[in-house]
Design a protein around this motif. Structure first.
Motif, short mmCIF file in Angstrom:
data_model
loop_
_atom_site.label_atom_id
_atom_site.label_comp_id
_atom_site.label_asym_id
_atom_site.label_seq_id
_atom_site.Cartn_x
_atom_site.Cartn_y
_atom_site.Cartn_z
N ASP A 1 0.83 -1.20 0.00
CA ASP A 1 0.00 0.00 0.00
C ASP A 1 0.86 1.25 0.00
O ASP A 1 0.53 2.24 -0.66
CB ASP A 1 -0.93 -0.01 1.21
CG ASP A 1 -2.06 0.99 1.07
OD1 ASP A 1 -2.96 0.77 0.25
OD2 ASP A 1 -2.03 2.03 1.77
N ASP A 2 1.98 1.22 0.71
CA ASP A 2 2.89 2.36 0.71
C ASP A 2 3.46 2.59 -0.69
O ASP A 2 3.59 3.73 -1.16
CB ASP A 2 4.01 2.12 1.72
CG ASP A 2 4.86 3.36 1.95
OD1 ASP A 2 4.33 4.48 1.84
OD2 ASP A 2 6.07 3.21 2.21
N ALA A 3 3.81 1.49 -1.37
CA ALA A 3 4.32 1.60 -2.74
C ALA A 3 3.26 2.17 -3.67
O ALA A 3 3.56 2.98 -4.57
CB ALA A 3 4.79 0.24 -3.24
N ARG A 4 2.01 1.77 -3.48
CA ARG A 4 0.92 2.31 -4.30
C ARG A 4 0.78 3.81 -4.09
O ARG A 4 0.59 4.57 -5.05
CB ARG A 4 -0.40 1.63 -3.96
CG ARG A 4 -0.47 0.16 -4.32
CD ARG A 4 -1.75 -0.45 -3.78
NE ARG A 4 -2.93 0.13 -4.40
CZ ARG A 4 -4.15 0.10 -3.84
NH1 ARG A 4 -4.32 -0.45 -2.66
NH2 ARG A 4 -5.16 0.63 -4.48
N ASN A 5 0.88 4.26 -2.84
CA ASN A 5 0.77 5.70 -2.56
C ASN A 5 1.93 6.46 -3.17
O ASN A 5 1.75 7.57 -3.69
CB ASN A 5 0.71 5.93 -1.05
CG ASN A 5 -0.62 5.53 -0.44
OD1 ASN A 5 -1.66 5.66 -1.08
ND2 ASN A 5 -0.59 5.02 0.78
N ALA A 6 3.13 5.87 -3.11
CA ALA A 6 4.30 6.54 -3.71
C ALA A 6 4.12 6.70 -5.21
O ALA A 6 4.40 7.77 -5.78
CB ALA A 6 5.57 5.76 -3.39
N LEU A 7 3.63 5.65 -5.89
CA LEU A 7 3.42 5.74 -7.34
C LEU A 7 2.28 6.70 -7.65
O LEU A 7 2.33 7.43 -8.65
CB LEU A 7 3.13 4.35 -7.91
CG LEU A 7 2.95 4.28 -9.42
CD1 LEU A 7 4.17 4.84 -10.14
CD2 LEU A 7 2.67 2.85 -9.87
N THR A 8 1.25 6.72 -6.80
CA THR A 8 0.14 7.66 -7.00
C THR A 8 0.66 9.10 -6.98
O THR A 8 0.31 9.92 -7.84
CB THR A 8 -0.92 7.47 -5.91
OG1 THR A 8 -1.46 6.15 -6.00
CG2 THR A 8 -2.04 8.49 -6.05
N LEU B 1 6.70 -0.56 -15.96
CA LEU B 1 7.97 -1.20 -16.31
C LEU B 1 9.13 -0.21 -16.20
O LEU B 1 10.26 -0.58 -15.83
CB LEU B 1 7.89 -1.77 -17.72
CG LEU B 1 6.93 -2.95 -17.93
CD1 LEU B 1 6.87 -3.35 -19.39
CD2 LEU B 1 7.31 -4.14 -17.06
N ALA B 2 8.89 1.06 -16.53
CA ALA B 2 9.96 2.07 -16.49
C ALA B 2 10.16 2.65 -15.10
O ALA B 2 11.21 3.26 -14.82
CB ALA B 2 9.64 3.19 -17.48
N TYR B 3 9.19 2.46 -14.21
CA TYR B 3 9.22 3.08 -12.88
C TYR B 3 10.46 2.68 -12.07
O TYR B 3 11.12 3.56 -11.46
CB TYR B 3 7.94 2.71 -12.14
CG TYR B 3 7.84 3.23 -10.73
CD1 TYR B 3 8.04 4.57 -10.43
CD2 TYR B 3 7.54 2.36 -9.68
CE1 TYR B 3 7.94 5.04 -9.13
CE2 TYR B 3 7.42 2.82 -8.38
CZ TYR B 3 7.63 4.16 -8.10
OH TYR B 3 7.53 4.61 -6.82
N PRO B 4 10.85 1.40 -12.02
CA PRO B 4 12.06 1.06 -11.23
C PRO B 4 13.33 1.73 -11.74
O PRO B 4 14.29 1.88 -10.97
CB PRO B 4 12.15 -0.47 -11.38
CG PRO B 4 10.77 -0.91 -11.74
CD PRO B 4 10.22 0.20 -12.57
N PHE B 5 13.36 2.13 -13.01
CA PHE B 5 14.55 2.78 -13.58
C PHE B 5 14.45 4.31 -13.54
O PHE B 5 15.32 4.99 -14.08
CB PHE B 5 14.74 2.32 -15.03
CG PHE B 5 14.82 0.83 -15.18
CD1 PHE B 5 16.01 0.15 -14.93
CD2 PHE B 5 13.70 0.09 -15.56
CE1 PHE B 5 16.08 -1.22 -15.07
CE2 PHE B 5 13.77 -1.28 -15.69
CZ PHE B 5 14.96 -1.95 -15.44
N ALA B 6 13.36 4.83 -12.92
CA ALA B 6 13.13 6.28 -12.84
C ALA B 6 13.04 6.92 -14.22
O ALA B 6 13.42 8.08 -14.41
CB ALA B 6 14.22 6.95 -12.00
N LEU B 7 12.55 6.15 -15.20
CA LEU B 7 12.38 6.67 -16.56
C LEU B 7 10.89 6.81 -16.91
O LEU B 7 10.53 6.87 -18.08
CB LEU B 7 13.05 5.71 -17.56
CG LEU B 7 14.55 5.51 -17.39
CD1 LEU B 7 15.05 4.42 -18.34
CD2 LEU B 7 15.30 6.81 -17.63
N ASP B 8 10.06 6.88 -15.91
CA ASP B 8 8.61 6.80 -16.12
C ASP B 8 7.94 8.14 -16.29
O ASP B 8 6.81 8.20 -16.78
CB ASP B 8 7.96 6.06 -14.96
CG ASP B 8 8.30 6.71 -13.62
OD1 ASP B 8 9.47 7.11 -13.44
OD2 ASP B 8 7.42 6.83 -12.76
#
Length: 753
Positions: A241-248, A490-497
């Motif tokens: 849930d914390d990861a979801r909030n960070a991506l949000t 897919l690009a999120y872990p590489f900070a290219l999103d």
């Protein structure tokens, strides 16, 4: 005598002719029925009825039983019925009946097991006390957030009386995150029940989600070290849930405004940042289902992964020629869509959609048709075995109803599609556009017809321009939004999103622009009067009969469909609504519309208005010019000899009990109250929200629950009298009602289409 004999012979001949005609008709009906059953058996369409029987057992357990039924009895009956199956191979009709009965008793058993598994204390009354617990989930909102807290302590409540989980809100921006152990003062109340008879019951849904109280945090909130390590499942859920909030937050930062909020909801399922105006626009356009992680998202996510993997494998000639790349792509799609469901919060609607998607992808692995009624039935059996309570909610009903309608109409839809003409690039492009437009319109129309009974029953709204909204926005969602969502993840872990989210935001802005244009049409949202469960049951039976059979037997469904539509189109509206707490009421005035008496909560009043087919908001409803109010109560005379009194202070009982037909009070009326109907604290505690029809024989009351009926989600766990350290408060405030009883945050027209 000769004339009498002639008449007798004529009568006998007429009787013989009638008997022969009936015999011929009977034989024809039997033959018609036999040919239909033979076709059903040949097409293997009897298996889906096992899922129907399983659901019927669940329905009986949840709606017709009182208390906690025994698990042994239905399991024993199901076992005995199953034991007779091997001996019925030569009698197919008896075999089908026995299997159906066994499935029904297994469904009954599944419901009992679910009740045992989720059993947890429910708060008995509104209480203000210190709360400590672990934040399991957090939904950010425009102001503050809403938390799910696993309770460690609450006031002086003993563990056996303390709710396991509570849902609380706070209005200040604090740096809280899932996994924090917090300490604060909380104002909690029991999960609110239905605002009207037949209305949405938040208490039932909260019970199955393990939530025993709702409310708000007041004062200072402290983050402390947990007293002991939490279970790993809780820690993992909090981390997700914390990861979801960070991506949000990352998606909203890339776009800003409501486009960012909607884009984030499409990816993570976090809808708290979407404001009420945007929600209304999306609903008016008939595309609110897009922002709920459900069937559309699961299918598109699986489809994108399937297409990408298959396309990449096809680039290698050796793999394409020697390996089953289609099955490999299906396997990767199953893994990808499962991971997406876990990341999006594993919501109930998403879980059911995941099961359906996995069953259909699994069919590819075993070389079966991916979309078939048998696969749908299997998905329904799995979903209902895991969460039997889903059968009572709109998500299950609308998602499976829509897919059943699409499967039943698939042959006809394919027949109406433009056939391949020409081989040139222009001809192929033209055909692609036509197929896309016609296919979207046709499938949207079928889905809306199949889901209409459930949508109007649960939400009392119809979006007549929904087919236009879906036709214009779904291409954007399918071709731009969801592929961008997969690429962004897919690009999120590489900070290219960030560029991907920005591009996705452009498509979302286009979707919002189209929705805003459609919502501006006159009557974009129609409010229809609520109808009863009898009409819904008939329409549901009609949907099953019209979609499950493949033979001419499906036309039997026209009979319950016609009766159900008549009942739904002619509902009996109530003349008086009474709040479940007795704080206010709404009465039909001389102009035929509802007027308020007292101060019912705004949310409750809007539920009454929608049930009455009235599109007004709570702020637009005023008191009747016939009502008279003073500090101790209100009275209104609806017609000569009929007066209704709302008591605010016990001093009003003496006068109102002597002259009023109906007395409404949030406190106990004196024993000698002579009103024809006394709706006081004891009455409401036993029956809940009440609605009344005025008849020539007197008022007829219908309540949210029958007196003495105590299903588990309405059973308050016993609680000792509060000690001095525990404060009590009035049962509810408008803020608490709006925050904690609002079903739109938990049930909204966002289901699969």
């Amino acid at each position: 005598m000769a004339q009498g004999s002639a008449r007798a012979m004529g009568a006998n001949a007429a009787a013989w002719s009638r008997r022969r005609s009936l015999s011929v008709l009977g034989d024809a009906a039997k033959e018609w029925w036999r040919r239909g059953l033979v076709r059903e058996v040949e097409q293997r369409r009897l298996f889906p009825w096992l899922a129907v029987a399983f659901g019927a057992g669940i329905l009986v357990c949840f709606t017709a039983t009182d208390g906690q039924p025994s698990l042994v009895a239905p399991l024993l009956v199901a076992t005995l019925l199953s034991a007779g199956v091997p001996f019925l191979g030569a009698r197919p009709v008896a075999l089908a009946v026995v299997l159906g009965l066994a499935a029904s008793f297994l469904g009954f058993s599944a419901a009992i097991l679910r009740l045992d598994r989720v059993a947890a204390p429910v708060l008995a009354r509104t209480t203000i006390a210190p709360l400590t617990g672990l934040v399991e989930a957090l939904d950010e909102r425009e102001v503050g957030a809403r938390l799910i807290v696993r309770v460690e302590s609450f006031g002086t409540l003993a563990p056996e009386r303390r709710p396991t989980r509570v849902r609380v809100s706070y209005k200040r921006a604090l740096a809280l995150k899932p996994g924090d152990f917090i300490s604060a003062t909380a104002r909690l109340l029991p999960p609110p029940e239905a605002a009207r008879p037949g209305g949405y019951d938040f208490a039932r849904d909260a019970y199955f989600r393990g939530i025993g109280a709702v409310g708000s945090l007041v004062g200072k909130i402290e983050v402390k070290p947990p007293p002991r390590p939490m279970p790993w499942t809780v820690s993992v859920a909090a981390a997700v849930d914390d990861a979801r909030n960070a991506l949000t937050r990352r998606i909203t930062d890339a776009n800003g405004g409501q486009a960012g909020a909607v884009a984030a909801a499409l990816v993570t399922g976090k809808r708290g940042l979407i404001n009420a105006e945007t929600n209304d626009i999306l609903r008016a356009a008939g595309i609110y289902h897009v922002v709920s992680i459900s069937g559309l998202h699961m299918v598109l996510a699986a489809g994108v992964v399937f297409w990408l993997v298959r396309a990449l494998l096809a680039l290698v000639p050796g793999l394409a020629l020697t390996w089953p790349i289609k099955k490999i792509a299906a396997g990767f799609a199953m893994v990808g869509v499962t991971a997406y469901c876990v990341f999006s919060g594993w919501d109930i609607a998403a879980e059911r959609s995941l099961i359906m998607t996995l069953v259909m992808l699994g069919a590819i692995l075993v070389d079966r048709p991916a979309l078939s009624m048998r696969n749908l039935a299997l998905a329904a059996l799995i979903a209902l075995a895991r969460e039997p309570e889903g059968l009572l909610g709109p998500s299950f009903q609308m998602s499976f109803g829509a897919v059943a309608g699409l499967i039943a109409c698939a042959t006809a839809l394919n027949r109406w599609m433009p056939q391949r003409e020409g081989h040139g690039l222009l001809a192929r492009a033209f055909r692609f556009v036509i197929v896309a437009v016609v296919g979207t319109l046709a499938t949207t129309l079928v889905a809306q017809i199949a889901t209409a009974p459930f949508a109007t029953y649960h939400f009392q709204t119809v979006q007549p321009f929904g087919i236009v909204g879906n036709a214009l926005t779904l291409p954007l969602v399918s071709l731009a939004v969801m592929p961008a969502a997969v690429l962004g993840i897919l690009a999120y872990p590489f900070a290219l999103d960030q560029p991907v989210w920005w591009a996705m935001g452009l498509a979302v802005r286009g979707m919002l622009t189209i929705s805003g244009w459609i919502s501006g049409f006159g009557h974009a949202t129609l409010v229809v009067p609520a109808y009863g469960s009898t009409a819904l049951g008939l329409l549901a039976i009609a949907l099953l009969l019209l979609t499950v059979p493949v033979s001419h037997l499906r036309w039997i469904g026209l009979a319950p469909a016609g009766i159900g539509m008549v009942l739904a189109a002619t509902p009996q509206r109530y003349d008086l609504y009474v709040d479940r707490e007795g704080t206010g009421a709404a009465l039909r005035d001389r102009d035929g519309r509802l007027a308020i008496l007292g101060k019912p909560p705004d949310f409750v009043l809007e539920q009454w208005l929608k049930a009455d087919g009235d599109s007004r908001k709570a702020g637009a409803v005023s008191a009747s010019d016939r009502s008279r109010c003073d500090p101790i109560g209100c009275t209104i005379e609806t017609e000569p000899g009929r007066a209704i009194a709302l008591v605010k202070d016990k001093r009003a009982f003496a006068e109102d009990c002597a002259r009023a037909t109906i007395v409404i009070a949030r406190r106990d009326a004196p024993p000698g109250c002579r009103a024809s109907l006394v709706i006081d604290r004891a009455y409401l505690a036993a029956r809940g929200a009440t609605a009344i029809r005025f008849t020539p024989d007197g008022p007829v009351a219908t309540s949210a629950r029958e007196p003495g009926s105590r299903p588990p989600w309405r059973r308050a766990w016993p609680e000792p009298a509060p000690k001095p350290s525990t404060q009590t408060a009035p049962s509810k405030t408008p803020d608490a009602e709006a925050e904690d009883g609002e079903p739109s945050a938990d049930v909204s027209p966002d289901q699969d289409q």
